[in-house]
Design an enzyme around this catalytic site. Sequence first.
Site, PDB file in Angstrom:
ATOM      1  N   ASP A  76       6.959  -3.483  35.963  1.00 54.48           N
ATOM      2  CA  ASP A  76       6.825  -2.219  36.682  1.00 54.48           C
ATOM      3  C   ASP A  76       5.427  -1.656  36.450  1.00 54.48           C
ATOM      4  O   ASP A  76       4.703  -2.093  35.558  1.00 54.48           O
ATOM      5  CB  ASP A  76       7.902  -1.213  36.239  1.00 54.48           C
ATOM      6  CG  ASP A  76       8.010  -1.102  34.727  1.00 54.48           C
ATOM      7  OD1 ASP A  76       6.950  -0.994  34.057  1.00 54.48           O
ATOM      8  OD2 ASP A  76       9.132  -1.127  34.197  1.00 54.48           O
ATOM      9  N   ASP A  78       2.947   1.978  36.259  1.00 52.80           N
ATOM     10  CA  ASP A  78       2.799   3.425  36.118  1.00 52.80           C
ATOM     11  C   ASP A  78       1.397   3.811  36.560  1.00 52.80           C
ATOM     12  O   ASP A  78       0.433   3.056  36.363  1.00 52.80           O
ATOM     13  CB  ASP A  78       3.016   3.862  34.670  1.00 52.80           C
ATOM     14  CG  ASP A  78       4.433   3.577  34.185  1.00 52.80           C
ATOM     15  OD1 ASP A  78       5.332   3.484  35.042  1.00 52.80           O
ATOM     16  OD2 ASP A  78       4.633   3.430  32.971  1.00 52.80           O
ATOM     17  N   ASP A 152       0.809   6.333  22.913  1.00 57.46           N
ATOM     18  CA  ASP A 152       1.278   5.895  21.598  1.00 57.46           C
ATOM     19  C   ASP A 152       0.370   4.847  20.948  1.00 57.46           C
ATOM     20  O   ASP A 152      -0.197   5.089  19.883  1.00 57.46           O
ATOM     21  CB  ASP A 152       2.727   5.380  21.688  1.00 57.46           C
ATOM     22  CG  ASP A 152       2.948   4.436  22.849  1.00 57.46           C
ATOM     23  OD1 ASP A 152       1.950   3.992  23.453  1.00 57.46           O
ATOM     24  OD2 ASP A 152       4.117   4.135  23.162  1.00 57.46           O
TER      25      ASP A 152
END
Length: 498
Positions: A76, A78, A152
């Site tokens: 996927d 983003d 992160d």
Amino acid sequence: MFDSFVSRVKSFLSTQEEDVAVREPRIIPKSVHGIDPELVAWQAKRCCEALQRRGYRAYIVGGAVRDLLLGVKPKDFDVATDATPEEVKRSQRRAIIIGRRFRLVHVIFGDEVIECSTFRALEGAGVRKDGAGRVISDNVFGEMWEDAARRDFTINALYYDPATEEVYDYHHGFEDIAKKRLRMIGDPEARYREDPVRMLRAVRISAKLDFTIDPKTEKPIARMAGLLRNVPTARLVDEAIKLLSCGHAVECVKRLKRDGLSAALLPVLNNLLSSPEGEDFLMLALKRTDERLAIGKKISPFFLFGTLLWPQVLRRWRYNEETKGMPRVAALHEASVDVLETECHTISIQRRFQADMHDLWMMQVKLERRTGKSAYAAVRHPRYRAGYDFLLLRSQAGEVPEWLPEWWDEFANAEDAAREQMIREAQEEARRTGSQARRGRGSREERTEVECVPQHELAAAEGNDSEGSNASGTGERRRRRRPRRRSRRPAQREGQSE
């Protein structure tokens, strides 16, 4: 491919200064990073183009860029932008704003969904945390460098512009990929307090990519595992599905157990790992899952949860049958319902998964019976394939004979005549087994047990009525009534069909 990537990184770094300002990214050209534009989904490109035409900055970001650098097609994509959620929605043909803790935009292209987020600020009046330091609300927007600092791991803080084919790197994630190192941005303890799920992500990403976790990033995990109890169960279940379906579930679970995260992630997972039998069954199931994913097959969440909860179902099934004296089918049904009612509240399994899990478990008793019309009904069942795979797993664990799934595989692919012959042989085998068991008992014990046999088992095995001709008067009356009841049923069905 990875070796050539490493050599390009070394060559590029030799021309760069070691200290790069956090606010100023290194711009890595295509000749260095070597990303294949064919691996970039056209939906992600179009999403970025629509925003850039309106004067906004838009980049593919996160794990997709990491995978592109490794030469792997991402699952996927983003997109990160300086446009607000409302501006993103206005720039796209089909888009919806979602989320409370983090407001995002889902840009929809048929079955494909591109998740688009606005650059987040480092600190702001709108950031709210709970008593443990976990961020519970954050919709303060900022600059691109702030957004990179908020991510992160360094390998997830890379931005790719599909228009210029350049990669923007703020925190040396480019060389961390080359070194196969997973490193947290900022102070690991503070970042884990902001979002404890990052500990699970560290385990999953390192296992999936075969990366080494940086010592400073790994050290606090075992000590701070308890923070996961403060995370909503729905988020933990989502993360558990990702972890168990990443294709490296065996290694992930080993690392979870080592770091003390299994108990906080899912209690049922920790229960399985606490017993040798449960751990063996779980590891066997996860190994099979990883093998299926490696050859391109899919794994449904209901199958994963059905595997996790099966040892509990099996224990209750045996208890209902052996201690309560329940018929085999009813014992399994009650065990399945009990486990679903008790465990699904704890781990928040969706109702649609619960129904599929129940069907998966009930298929096991259907596949253990190979007589009559039930065999034909089993192969026509919508969950036959999942049930067969589960039966194969049980045979490898020693719960059922190894020949049983082989029989079903042959039966499912056989012609009608061969199927009839296989059923006749199975029925004959069942009669021989029943006759041998009856010869070992006295006539009084035999009469008592014949009367206690459940109705569905009498109907499944042929010849039981004739073999009980020496039974008592009560038994004879019962056996005389059964043919009459069966003789009425065809007439009733015919009347209903007319």
